[in-house]
Design an enzyme around this catalytic site. Sequence first.
Site, mmCIF file in Angstrom:
data_model
loop_
_atom_site.group_PDB
_atom_site.id
_atom_site.type_symbol
_atom_site.label_atom_id
_atom_site.label_comp_id
_atom_site.label_asym_id
_atom_site.label_seq_id
_atom_site.Cartn_x
_atom_site.Cartn_y
_atom_site.Cartn_z
ATOM 1 N N HIS A 85 0.938 -1.081 -0.162
ATOM 2 C CA HIS A 85 0.015 0.112 -0.096
ATOM 3 C C HIS A 85 0.798 1.291 0.046
ATOM 4 O O HIS A 85 1.641 1.343 0.757
ATOM 5 C CB HIS A 85 -0.951 -0.056 1.289
ATOM 6 N N TYR B 33 -10.127 5.250 6.041
ATOM 7 C CA TYR B 33 -10.644 5.527 7.255
ATOM 8 C C TYR B 33 -11.705 6.665 7.397
ATOM 9 O O TYR B 33 -11.491 7.548 6.498
ATOM 10 C CB TYR B 33 -9.323 6.319 8.215
ATOM 11 N N PRO C 203 -6.475 0.239 17.781
ATOM 12 C CA PRO C 203 -6.003 -0.117 16.382
ATOM 13 C C PRO C 203 -6.004 0.920 15.332
ATOM 14 O O PRO C 203 -5.745 0.708 14.153
ATOM 15 C CB PRO C 203 -6.892 -1.280 15.885
ATOM 16 N N LYS D 36 -0.775 0.060 14.910
ATOM 17 C CA LYS D 36 0.582 -0.034 15.523
ATOM 18 C C LYS D 36 0.840 -1.034 16.150
ATOM 19 O O LYS D 36 1.580 -1.350 16.709
ATOM 20 C CB LYS D 36 0.794 1.188 16.224
ATOM 21 N N TYR E 210 2.669 6.764 10.214
ATOM 22 C CA TYR E 210 1.645 5.776 9.885
ATOM 23 C C TYR E 210 2.673 4.821 9.207
ATOM 24 O O TYR E 210 2.333 3.437 9.654
ATOM 25 C CB TYR E 210 0.924 6.215 8.654
#
Length: 416
Positions: A75, A204, A296, A300, A392
């Site tokens: 990704h 998200y 979550p 991480k 991220y």
Amino acid sequence: MKTLQTKVAIIGSGPSGLLLGQLLHKQGIDNIIIERSSAQHVQDRIRAGILEQGFVELLQQAGCAQRLEQEGLVHEGIYISVEGKKTHVDLTQLTNGKVVTCYGQTEVTRDLMQARQASAQTSFYSAPVNQIHNPPQGKARVCFEMDGEPYQIECDFIAGCDGYHGVSRPSIPEDIRTEYERVYPFGWLGVLTDTPPVCDELIYCKHSRGFALASQRSETRSRYYIQVANSENVEEWSDERFWRELKLRLPAEEAAKLQTGPSIEKSIAPLRSFVCEPMQHNNLFLVGDAAHIVPPTGAKGLNLAASDVAALYQVLSAYFAGQPRQVVEQYSDVCLRRIWNAERFSWWMTSMLHHFGEEHADQRSFVEKMADSELEFYLHSESGMKLIAEQYVGLPYEQIKPVASEVKPHTVQVNS
């Protein structure tokens, strides 16, 4: 009582325990794994699936990344949707080429278990540990039972990879450890389904009805989540009700093309932040969920466990190569610097993207307006987007500092 000898006793056969065992084996450091559950139960546990580059490189170093390299989905970005309006966060462009890889924890565990079996290192399953002896000097001991027979392992060090409910953390005296916790007033209702992902990157979603996440495990298997109250029961959520609610929270384009199907697994996971300090005492080291838990939202949890493994692998390799005992004393401080950064990022992502419920109604308008304003800034600022992307994809693993001694230090390289 049967007594065994080893250099490192690893309590817990999840990804962190298995990865540590494989890395130590590659360095010629003998180790034994003790796991309270059956091997099948460990294999079947469904958990996270987004791996940072540092974790992928650790798996490569352990010789366990062949299938990941073939089947893992790279990704290069993520989407953040606010009330249906998507913003793309280009991870690769904003971090000088870094990516994350989608590869389920179940698959990571399978690969590591196969490597463990091939290594001929000793593992005990269905063998609950009932006591840890961790004196300030001399050998440590791990006592457990298997098939009704008592065992003890004498070892130089113990790696507590046995999760939040394991025996390792409580073995550190209460007057030595400090625990920090933040419990969130909601959880994630997650569904795993054999349907194609609705998007080739994660989405998200911040929505007036609550948070949602569109994730994946492969090109044919999807993982979706929606925010629910802690009082909810999974039995109250039929597949039809879940899909209906998810569509309301997704952007319109994705809602229209979402393919639904029967759930393979459905569960509600409560969200919280937790850290235990210190992460070591005498010859015992805490690894992963035994020492810390993150919500979550920032992906991480599994990656933090891997960074603990990287640090512990370095200090143990250096010690067994001849460095003084002081080299292992770096472990907790090195891990906690990274952990608190990840805790902050995960808390921030959770705070920005979720609603906090009616119990906060007196502050809700102000707090949520502040969150909306902050998220607006981050998503419409190059520096803000860069901060999200850098956190991220994960920080580089910190290198352990050699300790002066008459023996030439043994350098252990852990890439990031």
